[in-house]
Design an enzyme around this catalytic site. Structure first.
Site, PDB file in Angstrom:
ATOM      1  NE  ARG A  41     -36.755 -18.432  65.068  1.00 37.74           N
ATOM      2  CZ  ARG A  41     -36.696 -17.090  65.310  1.00 37.74           C
ATOM      3  NH1 ARG A  41     -35.457 -16.620  65.347  1.00 37.74           N
ATOM      4  NH2 ARG A  41     -37.822 -16.646  65.598  1.00 37.74           N
ATOM      5  CB  VAL A  67     -40.001 -17.497  62.345  1.00 41.63           C
ATOM      6  CG1 VAL A  67     -39.503 -18.530  63.057  1.00 41.63           C
ATOM      7  CG2 VAL A  67     -39.984 -17.884  60.630  1.00 41.63           C
ATOM      8  CB  SER A  68     -43.334 -17.617  67.034  1.00 39.62           C
ATOM      9  OG  SER A  68     -44.680 -17.404  66.359  1.00 39.62           O
ATOM     10  CD  GLN A  69     -40.126 -14.249  72.394  1.00 43.88           C
ATOM     11  OE1 GLN A  69     -41.191 -13.960  72.570  1.00 43.88           O
ATOM     12  NE2 GLN A  69     -39.345 -13.969  73.297  1.00 43.88           N
TER      13      GLN A  69
END
Length: 220
Positions: A41, A67-69
């Site tokens: 990530r 960038v999402s959780q």
């Protein structure tokens, strides 16, 4: 040596992320968990945010996007039930993190991003990391991508005021689409299944995403 230390640290952080943020909160799909543990990530965010790359939070990537959780990404992927032979359409590429996860799970991924700068960034990162089954497209994601439709699964990484008709129309019979639906401030994460040509929607949980901008989304 420094690169190896960083690699080892990030690998450990990914294992911790999967164990604490995902397994303990009900993510049980082993393919999703393996993909989350494998995909780096931190490679999809600026180096200044590497210290936050595996935290239980969204991370900024520019153009007002994030960038999402990790948990919400894993929850969406688990709900889709992606098979190895599936063709998947993603709306909202960002820098390509979720597209990389999809590439680990599906046969072919088509992903659309409206910001040209993010499109180019995603193409570069995904190519550098060796993902060859992802096509990154620049355009209005609310209208999908008819050139390669229909799709077995569709995932939308931004909040729509309603389920876009174009996207639902590009879903195969029996297919699944997941997306946040609501206002620009608060939404419900919906799983939409196509049954005899009609949408069958179920609410999964509350969420908060950036708005989906486009002809069948919010005005820019």
């Amino acid at each position: 040596m420094t690169d190896q230390i960083e690699f080892d640290e990030f690998e450990q952080l990914r294992r911790n992320m999967v164990a604490v943020q995902l397994r303990r909160r009900g993510i049980h799909d082993e393919r999703v968990l393996a993909a989350m543990e494998h995909v780096p990530r931190h490679e999809f965010v600026a180096r200044e945010f590497w210290s936050r790359a595996y935290a239980d939070d969204p991370v900024p990537i520019g153009e007002g996007q994030t960038v999402s959780q990790p948990y919400i990404v894993a929850s969406m992927l688990q709900a889709l039930e992606i098979a190895r032979d599936h063709r998947v359409l993603e709306i909202g590429t960002g820098t390509g993190y979720q597209a990389a996860l999809l590439a680990e799970l599906a046969h072919q991924v088509f992903t659309i991003e409206r910001h040209a700068s993010l499109t180019e960034t995603a193409r570069h990162i995904l190519s550098r990391l060796g993902y060859r089954n992802v096509s990154v497209i620049s355009g209005d994601g609310t209208q999908g991508w008819t050139a390669t439709a229909p799709y077995d699964r569709i995932i939308v990484a931004a909040a729509a005021p309603r389920v876009p008709r174009s996207l639902f129309g590009q879903l195969v019979e029996g297919g699944r689409m997941i997306l946040p639906v609501g206002s620009t401030e608060i939404q419900d994460l919906l799983l939409v299944q196509k049954a005899e040509g009609q949408p069958l929607a179920s609410r999964l949980e509350g969420c908060r995403f950036v708005p989906l901008i486009g002809a069948e989304g919010f005005a820019g």
